[in-house]
Design a protein around this motif. Sequence first.
Motif, PDB file in Angstrom:
ATOM      1  N   LYS A  74      35.652  67.740 -70.506  1.00 18.21           N
ATOM      2  CA  LYS A  74      34.665  67.596 -69.435  1.00 18.21           C
ATOM      3  C   LYS A  74      33.289  68.010 -69.924  1.00 18.21           C
ATOM      4  N   LYS A 114      31.816  65.431 -72.046  1.00 16.82           N
ATOM      5  CA  LYS A 114      31.713  64.159 -71.309  1.00 16.82           C
ATOM      6  C   LYS A 114      32.448  63.028 -72.016  1.00 16.82           C
ATOM      7  N   ASP A 130      35.441  60.244 -72.199  1.00 19.59           N
ATOM      8  CA  ASP A 130      36.222  59.424 -71.271  1.00 19.59           C
ATOM      9  C   ASP A 130      37.708  59.622 -71.565  1.00 19.59           C
TER      10      ASP A 130
END
Length: 499
Positions: free
Chosen positions: A144, A147, A149
């Motif tokens: 997270k 960032k 995916d």
Amino acid sequence: MLEKLSEKYSDSIPNYSLIKQTEIATPVYNITVELTVLKKKEIGIVEEFIMKFINSGITDKLLMSQSLGLTEQIINNSLALMISQNIVKSSVDNGFQLTDKGKETLREAKLIVPEVMLLNFIVDALTGEVESYTRMLYDSKEVKSYKLDVIRPNIRKPNLENLDFNSINNLLKKMQKQNVSESFKGDLISVNKIEKCYISYRKKYMLIFKSILDELADLEIKIFNGVERETEYENIILRMENEGIRQIPFDKISEMDTVENADLLFTKIPTGVIKEAKFNTRKIELNKQRTEKLTQLLSVNEEYSNQESLDQDLESKISNTQIIRDLNEQINELKAQSQNVNRFIETYQHRPILEEAFDTANKLVLLISPWMRVGAIDRSLEEKIKKALSRGVKVIIGYGIAPYDETNEPALKRLNTIKKSKVGKNLELVNLGNTHEKVLLVDGKYVVITSFNWLSFKGDPNRGFRQETGLYTIDKDTINKTLDSLEKRMGKNLKSYLE
């Protein structure tokens, strides 16, 4: 790295353009297991001399202790240990003797003993491959934070029953060759239990491509671990994507502000229709909230009305009955506003719409679904298709992502059984060979254009997949353009079924 990959591979797929490059997190199961291995250990000097005495026929413990200059207690302890390890056996007549294991141990001057150890390794959650542990892993918080995916697992979390013994054994042998430490030595004899198992992630790079010729074509991807391309990952992710499991990180289609550019609506739909669909979708969501509140209020009033209270006079009963009538009218009106309007539909709304199509169609159900699976074409849907056919409804199903796809065969067999039945004359199956459309058109009244694979995925909300959105429209221009396009693809006069 990502920029270099993008520059190198931007034109690598003919007639496709690179539309996105991203860092992804591919899942692995981080596992610690308890193993039992057989290890060779050097025997102690005392035990070795005792074994040599016994092998020479000397079994008197006092003589052994005097010869070695050790106390008799030390000799007794060593003998007890070797008896427990089945190296030495004792008898009343012959004193002590070496067992076959003892003789082999003496020859090699080593002892083979079982030993429990902990082994940490990872299982790739996409391929199922067992690999040695690596420190270059990310937890959920790091994913997270960076960032990345996230890609969903393809296999379930391992348990003791489905851990592959041979894979772990091969991994242990590989680690033994690479590591000189004695801690990895030994032959695996059992996997006892899983001490820990949790999910971690590895960072990789994904390039996403879109066709410049066919706006309805599926996306293509390339995945890299550094500069090394990983085609196995690509195949698995594309297969999962085609089965309705959203894996390719693209702009969330649920965000209505960007839906015009969403990958599933690459078709010539009038801008006005899309804007109207956006407005109606927001309105339907507000109506849904209002309906829930009105339903709660209705429930309260109905409960009050059903109470046999002497305190209720005739005027109160009439008033309450009117309130219930008004609430029902408002609820029905809100529900009606959500039907037969241009709107966007979510993943789990697709299946009910498909079932309703077969329940209510009068003339034609035209369905295009590249993939078919028996899990989606279940007994319930079969019955609905049969009932539609028995009413004289023409049902045309176009399918096929390749000239021949064996994964479609079981589902195709089920449909062909219907076709051969008494009501099957109105069922037509068309192998389009290489279609990417996902379309549902009913009676020329409405059409649904989507990326949802109608006949390979039921849209089960318990599976936890990411949201997909389709466009449901009653726009006549869009319906006619869809019919014109499919008539060319199928070589059929589809509009004749609507006359």
